[in-house]
Scaffold this active site. Structure first.
Site, PDB file in Angstrom:
ATOM      1  N   CYS A 173      -6.724   3.774   2.524  1.00  0.00           N
ATOM      2  CA  CYS A 173      -7.151   5.086   2.021  1.00  0.00           C
ATOM      3  C   CYS A 173      -7.328   6.089   3.156  1.00  0.00           C
ATOM      4  O   CYS A 173      -7.765   7.214   2.917  1.00  0.00           O
ATOM      5  CB  CYS A 173      -8.473   4.955   1.273  1.00  0.00           C
ATOM      6  SG  CYS A 173      -8.462   3.737  -0.047  1.00  0.00           S
ATOM      7  N   HIS A 191      -4.274   2.743  -3.275  1.00  0.00           N
ATOM      8  CA  HIS A 191      -5.721   2.834  -3.464  1.00  0.00           C
ATOM      9  C   HIS A 191      -6.259   4.226  -3.138  1.00  0.00           C
ATOM     10  O   HIS A 191      -7.464   4.402  -2.993  1.00  0.00           O
ATOM     11  CB  HIS A 191      -6.430   1.761  -2.629  1.00  0.00           C
ATOM     12  CG  HIS A 191      -6.070   0.374  -3.051  1.00  0.00           C
ATOM     13  ND1 HIS A 191      -6.167  -0.721  -2.215  1.00  0.00           N
ATOM     14  CD2 HIS A 191      -5.574  -0.103  -4.226  1.00  0.00           C
ATOM     15  CE1 HIS A 191      -5.766  -1.809  -2.861  1.00  0.00           C
ATOM     16  NE2 HIS A 191      -5.403  -1.457  -4.083  1.00  0.00           N
ATOM     17  N   CYS A 229     -11.952  23.248  -9.465  1.00  0.00           N
ATOM     18  CA  CYS A 229     -10.546  23.668  -9.437  1.00  0.00           C
ATOM     19  C   CYS A 229     -10.500  25.200  -9.420  1.00  0.00           C
ATOM     20  O   CYS A 229     -11.170  25.865 -10.219  1.00  0.00           O
ATOM     21  CB  CYS A 229      -9.822  23.127 -10.663  1.00  0.00           C
ATOM     22  SG  CYS A 229      -8.102  23.683 -10.815  1.00  0.00           S
ATOM     23  N   GLY A 272      -0.541  -6.474   8.597  1.00  0.00           N
ATOM     24  CA  GLY A 272      -1.992  -6.322   8.618  1.00  0.00           C
ATOM     25  C   GLY A 272      -2.687  -6.403   7.288  1.00  0.00           C
ATOM     26  O   GLY A 272      -3.706  -5.750   7.080  1.00  0.00           O
ATOM     27  N   SER A 273      -2.177  -7.204   6.378  1.00  0.00           N
ATOM     28  CA  SER A 273      -2.811  -7.347   5.061  1.00  0.00           C
ATOM     29  C   SER A 273      -3.091  -8.812   4.767  1.00  0.00           C
ATOM     30  O   SER A 273      -2.250  -9.676   5.029  1.00  0.00           O
ATOM     31  CB  SER A 273      -1.901  -6.776   3.965  1.00  0.00           C
ATOM     32  OG  SER A 273      -2.437  -7.066   2.685  1.00  0.00           O
ATOM     33  N   SER A 274      -4.269  -9.078   4.209  1.00  0.00           N
ATOM     34  CA  SER A 274      -4.591 -10.441   3.785  1.00  0.00           C
ATOM     35  C   SER A 274      -3.798 -10.820   2.539  1.00  0.00           C
ATOM     36  O   SER A 274      -3.698 -11.994   2.196  1.00  0.00           O
ATOM     37  CB  SER A 274      -6.088 -10.560   3.480  1.00  0.00           C
ATOM     38  OG  SER A 274      -6.401  -9.827   2.307  1.00  0.00           O
ATOM     39  N   ASN A 301       0.192 -11.060  10.451  1.00  0.00           N
ATOM     40  CA  ASN A 301      -1.254 -11.059  10.205  1.00  0.00           C
ATOM     41  C   ASN A 301      -1.886 -12.168  11.036  1.00  0.00           C
ATOM     42  O   ASN A 301      -1.269 -13.218  11.254  1.00  0.00           O
ATOM     43  CB  ASN A 301      -1.555 -11.279   8.719  1.00  0.00           C
ATOM     44  CG  ASN A 301      -2.914 -10.750   8.315  1.00  0.00           C
ATOM     45  OD1 ASN A 301      -3.238  -9.589   8.562  1.00  0.00           O
ATOM     46  ND2 ASN A 301      -3.735 -11.597   7.710  1.00  0.00           N
TER      47      ASN A 301
END
EC number: 2.3.1.286
Length: 405
Positions: A173, A191, A229, A272-274, A301
């Protein structure tokens, strides 16, 4: 009537007696588990005859505790970071380079591990957010908008520019892919993005890119940012998808782009992700195809991932180290991040005069300030800043406790 009253009292008494019996049984089982556990901790040679008899009497408890110990050891091994030695790392990266060159449609999946070099902690590493919270520690962090794209972010942007990477699917994010210069059409931020707030009352959804973290007031199931808005006056909301939520926004999530890219992919590179979250998104893995028809999988990883056994190659190294070697093998040059050319400045919508005091976040400026990499990711002093970072842990923990009970 009297008989009915007696029956009601009797049934309540029976229920209470039954509940009491269950409580006593659970307490008895706990005592047995504690007793057997203490005995098992002793070396076999040091156990008394009485203790040996206890183990014989409670064989089922011994077996259960042994299984639990095995599960704990397996989990501990999976959480350990493993590093390939220098020679093995170079050999693996050479294999990866060949796969990148030969790929017709390479898609990259990225996780928190590509942003740790920007002083943003990951989730499940030794100093990760979940790891620290699990140990009962608070998690510290600097203002995440101070972070800048890492070498890995810039390498991915360059590989896309050279037409080697077709699409990037990110769980992050932090907005660093966008800020690296990667085109939004080639990016799916599943996400959300901490710099983007939207008006869902407008049709189509109206987007506002900001120069600060918009998640200051938001959290799980509470997405209003407090700003309005400029077209319809409805409250703006952030784009973050917290744990336990389902993302429905078209942008910046871009699920359609992610699914189409996965469908066309012949090689997937995970950085870099589980993969503990990404594995649940079946559309990203072409699981409806026979195994030999699926994209070839390459994983970078430091820890175990649930897709390791399906991978053509698993590289145990830091993302920046691996990507630096990969770029060298591909005879390419990595562009250096230049804050003055950061796309976020051209995309951003300025705040209206009455909105200038609507947040307390630091605003990104075009000046190249030295990045503060002193953020302590061991997490023992202050709480994470930002509405999205580390949220959802408490809810997940409660759900796990319920499942155990």
């Amino acid at each position: 009537m009297a008989e009915e009253a007696d029956t009601g009292v009797s049934s309540r008494t029976e229920r209470k007696a039954l509940e009491k019996a269950k409580i006593l049984q659970r307490e008895s089982e706990r005592k047995i588990f504690r007793l057997v556990g203490r005995v098992l901790k002793k070396p076999e040679a040091e156990r008394s005859e009485e203790e040996a008899a206890v183990l014989l009497l409670h064989k089922d408890t011994v077996e259960e505790l042994s299984k639990r110990k095995v599960r704990r050891n397996v989990l501990k091994r999976k959480q350990e970071e493993v590093f390939d030695d220098a020679e093995e790392l170079r050999n693996k990266v050479r294999q990866l380079a060949v796969a990148v060159k030969q790929a017709n449609h390479l898609v990259v999946y990225t996780g928190a591990g590509i942003s740790t070099a920007a002083s943003i902690p990951d989730y499940r590493g030794p100093n990760g957010v979940w790891t620290q919270l699990q140990k009962g520690r608070a998690v510290s962090s600097s203002d995440l908008s101070k972070a800048e794209p890492t070498l890995t972010h810039m390498c991915i942007r360059m590989l896309h520019k050279e037409n080697m990477v077709k699409h990037v699917v990110s769980q992050n994010c932090d907005g660093l892919h966008l800020r690296s210069g990667l085109p939004r059409t080639a990016l799916s931020e599943l996400h959300g993005n901490m710099f983007i707030e939207v008006c869902v009352a407008c049709s189509p959804v109206r987007e506002y890119v900001r120069l600060f973290d918009v998640t200051e007031r938001t959290s799980l199931h509470r997405h209003g940012t407090g700003r309005r808005c400029s077209h319809c006056g409805s409250e703006l909301r952030d784009t973050i998808v917290h744990f336990g939520e389902r993302g429905t926004l078209e942008q910046p999530l871009n699920w359609r782009g992610a699914a189409e890219a996965a469908e066309m992919a012949d090689v997937i590179l995970c950085l870099g992700s589980s993969l503990k979250v990404l594995k649940k998104y079946n559309c990203l893995w072409c699981m409806n195809r026979p195994a030999n028809k699926r994209p070839k999988l390459y994983i970078v990883n430091l820890q175990w991932t649930p897709k390791d056994d399906l991978a053509e190659l698993k590289i145990n190294g830091k993302c920046d180290d691996v990507m630096s070697l990969l770029i060298e093998q591909l005879n390419c040059q990595v562009p250096v991040y230049d804050r003055a050319e950061d796309p976020i400045f051209s995309l951003a919508t300025p705040l209206r005069p009455e909105e200038l005091d609507s947040h307390n976040r630091e605003v990104i400026s075009t000046e190249n300030k030295p990045q503060d990499n002193s953020a302590d990711t061991t997490g023992q002093d202050t709480a994470v800043q930002g509405g999205w970072f580390g949220r959802g842990y408490g809810k997940g923990r409660k759900n796990r406790k319920k499942a155990v009970l």
